[in-house]
Structures are given as C-alpha cells and as structure tokens.
Enzyme design. Sequence first.
Site, mmCIF file in Angstrom:
data_model
loop_
_atom_site.group_PDB
_atom_site.id
_atom_site.type_symbol
_atom_site.label_atom_id
_atom_site.label_comp_id
_atom_site.label_asym_id
_atom_site.label_seq_id
_atom_site.Cartn_x
_atom_site.Cartn_y
_atom_site.Cartn_z
ATOM 1 N N LYS A 47 0.799 -1.235 0.000
ATOM 2 C CA LYS A 47 0.000 0.000 0.000
ATOM 3 C C LYS A 47 0.832 1.286 0.000
ATOM 4 C CE LYS A 47 -4.243 -1.560 2.250
ATOM 5 N NZ LYS A 47 -5.140 -1.292 3.367
ATOM 6 N N ASN A 68 -4.903 2.096 -1.788
ATOM 7 C CA ASN A 68 -5.457 0.744 -1.908
ATOM 8 C C ASN A 68 -6.254 0.551 -3.197
ATOM 9 O OD1 ASN A 68 -7.822 2.139 -1.309
ATOM 10 N ND2 ASN A 68 -8.670 0.451 -0.125
ATOM 11 N N ASP A 83 -10.043 3.207 1.998
ATOM 12 C CA ASP A 83 -10.226 2.772 3.397
ATOM 13 C C ASP A 83 -10.865 3.906 4.197
ATOM 14 O OD1 ASP A 83 -9.110 0.273 3.093
ATOM 15 O OD2 ASP A 83 -7.102 0.922 3.652
ATOM 16 N N ALA A 111 -3.744 1.343 8.400
ATOM 17 C CA ALA A 111 -5.211 1.393 8.417
ATOM 18 C C ALA A 111 -5.686 2.507 9.354
ATOM 19 C CB ALA A 111 -5.765 0.054 8.873
ATOM 20 N N ARG A 131 0.219 1.234 21.088
ATOM 21 C CA ARG A 131 1.194 0.515 21.918
ATOM 22 C C ARG A 131 2.531 1.254 21.902
ATOM 23 N NH1 ARG A 131 2.426 -5.450 19.867
ATOM 24 N NH2 ARG A 131 3.153 -4.229 18.111
ATOM 25 N N THR A 132 2.942 1.698 20.708
ATOM 26 C CA THR A 132 4.182 2.476 20.588
ATOM 27 C C THR A 132 3.784 3.950 20.477
ATOM 28 O OG1 THR A 132 5.014 0.614 19.294
ATOM 29 C CG2 THR A 132 6.364 2.604 19.291
ATOM 30 N N GLU A 134 5.387 6.690 20.269
ATOM 31 C CA GLU A 134 6.122 7.509 19.296
ATOM 32 C C GLU A 134 5.459 7.457 17.917
ATOM 33 O OE1 GLU A 134 7.443 5.126 21.294
ATOM 34 O OE2 GLU A 134 8.179 6.565 22.763
ATOM 35 N N ILE A 202 -12.243 -2.714 12.962
ATOM 36 C CA ILE A 202 -12.018 -2.813 11.508
ATOM 37 C C ILE A 202 -11.545 -4.214 11.103
ATOM 38 C CG2 ILE A 202 -11.429 -0.356 11.393
ATOM 39 C CD1 ILE A 202 -8.552 -1.377 10.561
ATOM 40 N N TYR A 204 -11.871 -8.041 10.375
ATOM 41 C CA TYR A 204 -13.003 -8.884 9.983
ATOM 42 C C TYR A 204 -12.513 -10.305 9.788
ATOM 43 C CZ TYR A 204 -10.885 -8.323 5.436
ATOM 44 O OH TYR A 204 -9.984 -8.311 4.411
HETATM 45 P P1 ATR Z 1 -2.062 -2.005 9.222
HETATM 46 O O1 ATR Z 1 -1.586 -1.523 7.875
HETATM 47 O O2 ATR Z 1 -2.996 -3.182 9.134
HETATM 48 O O3 ATR Z 1 -2.599 -0.902 10.065
HETATM 49 P P2 ATR Z 1 0.456 -1.903 10.629
HETATM 50 O O4 ATR Z 1 0.792 -0.674 9.882
HETATM 51 O O5 ATR Z 1 1.499 -2.955 10.820
HETATM 52 O O6 ATR Z 1 -0.769 -2.653 9.947
HETATM 53 O O7 ATR Z 1 -0.119 -1.462 12.071
HETATM 54 C C1 ATR Z 1 -0.530 -2.378 13.039
HETATM 55 C C2 ATR Z 1 -1.077 -1.624 14.249
HETATM 56 O O8 ATR Z 1 -1.546 -2.568 15.223
HETATM 57 C C3 ATR Z 1 -0.038 -0.753 14.978
HETATM 58 O O9 ATR Z 1 -0.677 0.363 15.525
HETATM 59 C C4 ATR Z 1 0.446 -1.726 16.071
HETATM 60 O O10 ATR Z 1 1.003 -1.082 17.202
HETATM 61 P P3 ATR Z 1 2.557 -0.651 17.203
HETATM 62 O O11 ATR Z 1 2.624 0.645 16.436
HETATM 63 O O12 ATR Z 1 2.914 -0.503 18.635
HETATM 64 O O13 ATR Z 1 3.299 -1.767 16.524
HETATM 65 C C5 ATR Z 1 -0.864 -2.367 16.462
HETATM 66 N N1 ATR Z 1 -0.687 -3.659 17.123
HETATM 67 C C6 ATR Z 1 -0.315 -4.828 16.558
HETATM 68 N N2 ATR Z 1 -0.304 -5.821 17.488
HETATM 69 C C7 ATR Z 1 -0.651 -5.253 18.672
HETATM 70 C C8 ATR Z 1 -0.843 -5.763 19.998
HETATM 71 N N3 ATR Z 1 -0.665 -7.032 20.280
HETATM 72 N N4 ATR Z 1 -1.255 -4.884 20.951
HETATM 73 C C9 ATR Z 1 -1.484 -3.587 20.666
HETATM 74 N N5 ATR Z 1 -1.320 -3.054 19.423
HETATM 75 C C10 ATR Z 1 -0.915 -3.871 18.438
#
Ligand code: ATR
Length: 268
Positions: A47, A68, A83, A111, A131-132, A134, A202, A204
């Site tokens: 993407k 997308n 999206d 997403a 979770r992160t 930053e 989101i 599914y």
């Molecule tokens: P997508 O394009 O589907 O959004 P991505 O860019 O890899 O995929 O983003 C995944 C998101 O899910 C991120 O916000 C990730 O948090 P981090 O930025 O800390 O990595 C979050 N995420 C994935 N697994 C997680 C978990 N077990 N607990 C909390 N957040 C999670």
Amino acid sequence: MHNAAFRHLGLDCVYVPFKVSSRSLRDAVRGLRLLGVKGFNVTVPHKVEIVKHLQKIDPITRAIGAVNTVLNDSGTLVGYNTDATGAIEALKSNGVSPGDSKFTILGAGGAASAIIFSVAEASPRVTVLNRTLEKAEKLKRKIKRQLQVDIWTKRLTRRNLVESLRTCDVLVNATSVGMEGNPSGLPIRRADLERRLTVFDIVYGRSETELLRKARSAGCKTISGVEMLLHQGAAAFEIWTGRKAPVEVMRRALAEATARGVRGNAGC
Ligand code: ATR
C-alpha cells in the site's frame, strides 16, 4: 463482491486476484498499465510502496501516504485510498455522525492512519492510543501538517483507555489485534464498555472479534470490519466504473464469501 456487482449492472468486467511479490511490484504495475487494465486494488504489503509507481495521487490519499485503489485513466495511473471513505460510510450507515461524535482510536499503522485522517476532519475530539506512543505522535504531526485539527495521543494502556472511554462516544479498533495470528491482547474488559458506546472493529473474519463480543454483551452498538470492507469496495467500484455501486448486491456476495472463509477482496 466486485464480480457480483459487475454482473448485476451488466458490465463486461471481471475482478481477478493476483499475488505479487515486493520484488515484482514495479513490473506488475507497469504490465497492468500497458495491458489497459481499468483499475486494481492493492493490499498489504504494497500500500505504501505502490505510491512511487503511480503518475497521480488524489490529495487526501497523498496525505495518508497509502494507496489501496488504482484507476488506469487512459494510461495515467491514479491512486486513491478508499479505506478512509469505507470507514466513514460504515459509521454513517450505522447511525454514527462523525461530526457529532468523540472518538477513541486504537492504532497508528496504515489502516489507522486512513481512518484518523478521515474522522479528524469532522470530529470534535479524537484521541489516538497506540502501543508504541512515538508512532502515534509521528502520525499526529503528519496529520497536523495537512489539517487544522488537534489530536490527543496516549500510550495504549488499560488505564489510558478507560480514561478516554469515559468521555468518548465511539471506540475504533484500528490495530491488527483480532486478526489471524494476533487474536487477542487489547487491554480492555467488558466492564470498561458502557452501553452508550458504539464499538467499531475494523478487523473482519469468519467469527466475531473478541472486542466486538465483549461490546455486544455489554449492550453497545457494534460495527464490524466487514462493513468497512464493503464500503471501501463500493467506493473503488465507483472510481473504476463511474457507476453507483449496488451496495446490497455487494453486501450479499461479501457475506457469502466471508462465510466460506475468503479473506479480503480476493475472489469476492
Ligand atoms: P495495518 O496496515 O494493518 O494498520 P500496521 O501498519 O502494521 O498494519 O499497524 C498495526 C497496528 O496494530 C499498529 O498500531 C500496532 O502497534 P505498534 O505501532 O505498537 O506496533 C498495532 N498492534 C499490533 N499488534 C498489537 C498488539 N498485540 N497490541 C497492541 N497493538 C498492536
């Protein structure tokens, strides 16, 4: 679901899934353009990378930084992100007016970025928990460069989430928690969810996510990721064909495909 829509409108089109490796992306895109393919969808992990292979990007999509949907406009490839439209339509068709709702959005990935961009323009308050931390702050800076809006960011902990839920109307899970291979782990309990909340996940799949199960049993209004998939597909259909998408036909095809376990757009 696209093929069902093409058939319904008597359009001589067919939607076919292709698996493309990162190494072959450039050649695959060039090939599709030269073959005169009218348009295509792009999904993970392409993407963001696809952007550099397109000739035009619609402005909001450029701000989001991920595409997308691609339209082949007589040899000019134009990138869109449906999206964002899909999320807004999923909310509106379930009675949520983004302009009158305060949002707590979990996630700061691709997403989440599309959803936060589209919701932040209208909503009186958006809090992003990730979770992160930053990553959420980086996304906030990116959004603030494009839109005159304020966004609150916090680390995704139960304490911060519970506090944010007290003053919001809609909770959106835009993390990948709930997907296959990442089934659970959001720091939330059923008791944290008041029944006045709308909960939109989101993610599914064949079965309801753990978050939506908790929300439904707490009496909240729930919106599943299938609704977003439906509306992002309908928006792509309209970009390619210039015709109004037969949403109910697409909804039925998608429900059948989901019941069969077909993931994403492929084969729907
Ligand atoms: P997508 O394009 O589907 O959004 P991505 O860019 O890899 O995929 O983003 C995944 C998101 O899910 C991120 O916000 C990730 O948090 P981090 O930025 O800390 O990595 C979050 N995420 C994935 N697994 C997680 C978990 N077990 N607990 C909390 N957040 C999670």
